[in-house]
Design a protein around this motif. Structure first.
Motif, PDB file in Angstrom:
ATOM      1  N   GLY A  10       0.814  -1.207   0.000  1.00 52.14           N
ATOM      2  CA  GLY A  10       0.000   0.000   0.000  1.00 52.14           C
ATOM      3  C   GLY A  10       0.843   1.250   0.000  1.00 52.14           C
ATOM      4  N   LEU A  89     -17.035  -0.187  -1.533  1.00 53.39           N
ATOM      5  CA  LEU A  89     -15.967  -0.873  -0.801  1.00 53.39           C
ATOM      6  C   LEU A  89     -16.531  -1.721   0.335  1.00 53.39           C
ATOM      7  CD1 LEU A  89     -13.126   1.820  -0.525  1.00 53.39           C
ATOM      8  CD2 LEU A  89     -13.316  -0.081  -2.123  1.00 53.39           C
ATOM      9  N   VAL A 105     -10.734   3.164   6.846  1.00 53.27           N
ATOM     10  CA  VAL A 105     -10.613   3.009   5.392  1.00 53.27           C
ATOM     11  C   VAL A 105     -11.529   4.014   4.693  1.00 53.27           C
ATOM     12  CG1 VAL A 105     -11.082   1.472   3.443  1.00 53.27           C
ATOM     13  CG2 VAL A 105      -9.906   0.593   5.465  1.00 53.27           C
ATOM     14  N   THR A 117      -7.683   0.262  -4.592  1.00 51.42           N
ATOM     15  CA  THR A 117      -8.246  -0.683  -3.628  1.00 51.42           C
ATOM     16  C   THR A 117      -9.224  -1.641  -4.297  1.00 51.42           C
ATOM     17  OG1 THR A 117      -8.045   0.949  -1.845  1.00 51.42           O
ATOM     18  CG2 THR A 117      -9.518  -0.907  -1.463  1.00 51.42           C
ATOM     19  N   ARG A 120      -7.784  -4.561  -6.384  1.00 55.82           N
ATOM     20  CA  ARG A 120      -7.105  -5.698  -5.760  1.00 55.82           C
ATOM     21  C   ARG A 120      -8.066  -6.880  -5.650  1.00 55.82           C
ATOM     22  NH1 ARG A 120      -2.366  -5.028  -2.967  1.00 55.82           N
ATOM     23  NH2 ARG A 120      -2.951  -6.541  -1.359  1.00 55.82           N
ATOM     24  N   ILE A 124     -11.022  -6.735   1.013  1.00 60.97           N
ATOM     25  CA  ILE A 124     -10.198  -5.564   1.334  1.00 60.97           C
ATOM     26  C   ILE A 124      -9.390  -5.843   2.597  1.00 60.97           C
ATOM     27  CG2 ILE A 124     -10.300  -3.182   2.188  1.00 60.97           C
ATOM     28  CD1 ILE A 124     -12.622  -2.706   0.335  1.00 60.97           C
ATOM     29  N   TYR A 128      -3.508  -2.451   3.852  1.00 58.54           N
ATOM     30  CA  TYR A 128      -3.096  -1.964   2.533  1.00 58.54           C
ATOM     31  C   TYR A 128      -3.507  -0.503   2.387  1.00 58.54           C
ATOM     32  CZ  TYR A 128      -3.047  -1.233  -2.508  1.00 58.54           C
ATOM     33  OH  TYR A 128      -2.819  -0.714  -3.770  1.00 58.54           O
ATOM     34  N   ASN A 129      -4.736  -0.204   2.765  1.00 55.20           N
ATOM     35  CA  ASN A 129      -5.212   1.173   2.673  1.00 55.20           C
ATOM     36  C   ASN A 129      -4.450   2.100   3.618  1.00 55.20           C
ATOM     37  OD1 ASN A 129      -7.608  -0.563   1.714  1.00 55.20           O
ATOM     38  ND2 ASN A 129      -8.193   1.507   1.105  1.00 55.20           N
TER      39      ASN A 129
END
Length: 256
Positions: A10, A89, A105, A117, A120, A124, A128-129
């Motif tokens: 990320g 999301l 997030v 995002t 990917r 989620i 990473y975020n």
């Protein structure tokens, strides 16, 4: 170790996004300086409002001495699209993901971070975020502070020239989608015309610029949504295409 690797991924993906944000935020810093903000105030404002259009509305409303209520409403309206991104999301989270991670997030959603995002595979992963948001948010906030500092020291002519960059940014945002979609092009043209008319029509022109912007945004967006709604693609309604395949990120080059 797995979470650490995902966090670094990320962070890596957030570097180019953050560099782009710095340049845009620098121009916004000139507007923030004209609104009377200090570098520290500009940093805080940008850190808690990761949106170029929303932040521009914030600073210009402050400069126009708008009321707190007007500032809150216009910022909410301008940033409303992030509610839709959050809904998209939300369908990609593991059901066991704690609410606190979902909120963090959601706080860091921008057009670009949403794109990387949603692209990917799988569910989620909040870490990473966090990596992507960390670099992007810091550079966005620093850019605003640097713009304010530069505005305080540079000659007036240079500051005025730098302010033009912000208009260029907005043209870069609206022209590509307007060229691809006639409905958007018409909506943009109508917005320009109505904004001009509201500035000369008796009684209406007496309203504050913030109130006029709120009314025009809600009315025009609502009319376009009713007349020409976006047709939903069933294959992407759950955030995937086919069976578990990620949706491709936006290709319109939007910022924040």
């Amino acid at each position: 170790m797995k979470n650490g690797k995902v966090f670094l991924e990320g962070l890596r993906d957030g570097v180019p996004i953050g560099l782009g944000y710095f340049a845009v935020a620098f121009s916004l810093g000139i507007v923030a300086r004209n609104a009377g903000l200090t570098p520290i105030q500009g940093f805080i404002a940008s850190f808690f409002n990761l949106a170029s259009a929303g932040e521009y509305a914030l600073f210009t409303s402050m400069q126009a001495a708008a009321s707190f209520l007007e500032i809150a409403i216009i910022t909410l309206v301008v940033n409303a699209r992030y509610l839709l991104m959050s809904c998209a999301l939300a369908q990609r989270f593991d059901p066991a993901t704690p609410m606190i991670h979902r909120l963090f997030v959601g706080f860091g959603i921008t057009d670009e971070i949403f794109g990387i995002t949603i692209a990917r595979p799988g569910t989620i992963q909040p870490v990473y975020n966090y990596g992507a948001i960390l670099f992007a948010a810091i550079l966005w906030s620093l850019g605003t502070s640097m713009g304010i500092i530069a505005g305080n020291f540079l000659p007036t002519r240079v500051v005025s020239a730098l302010s033009v960059a912000l208009y260029g940014m907005f043209l870069a945002i609206i022209i590509p989608p307007a060229r691809k979609n006639l409905v958007i092009a018409i909506a943009v043209a109508v917005s320009f015309l109505c904004s001009y008319l509201c500035g000369i029509i008796p009684y209406v022109k007496e309203l504050s610029s913030g109130t006029r912007t709120i009314i025009l945004t809600v009315v025009i967006a609502s009319i376009v949504a009713i007349i020409k709604p976006i047709e939903e693609d069933p294959s992407t309604s759950s955030g995937t295409t086919g069976v578990g395949e990620p949706v491709e990120p936006p290709q319109d080059g939007g910022t924040l």
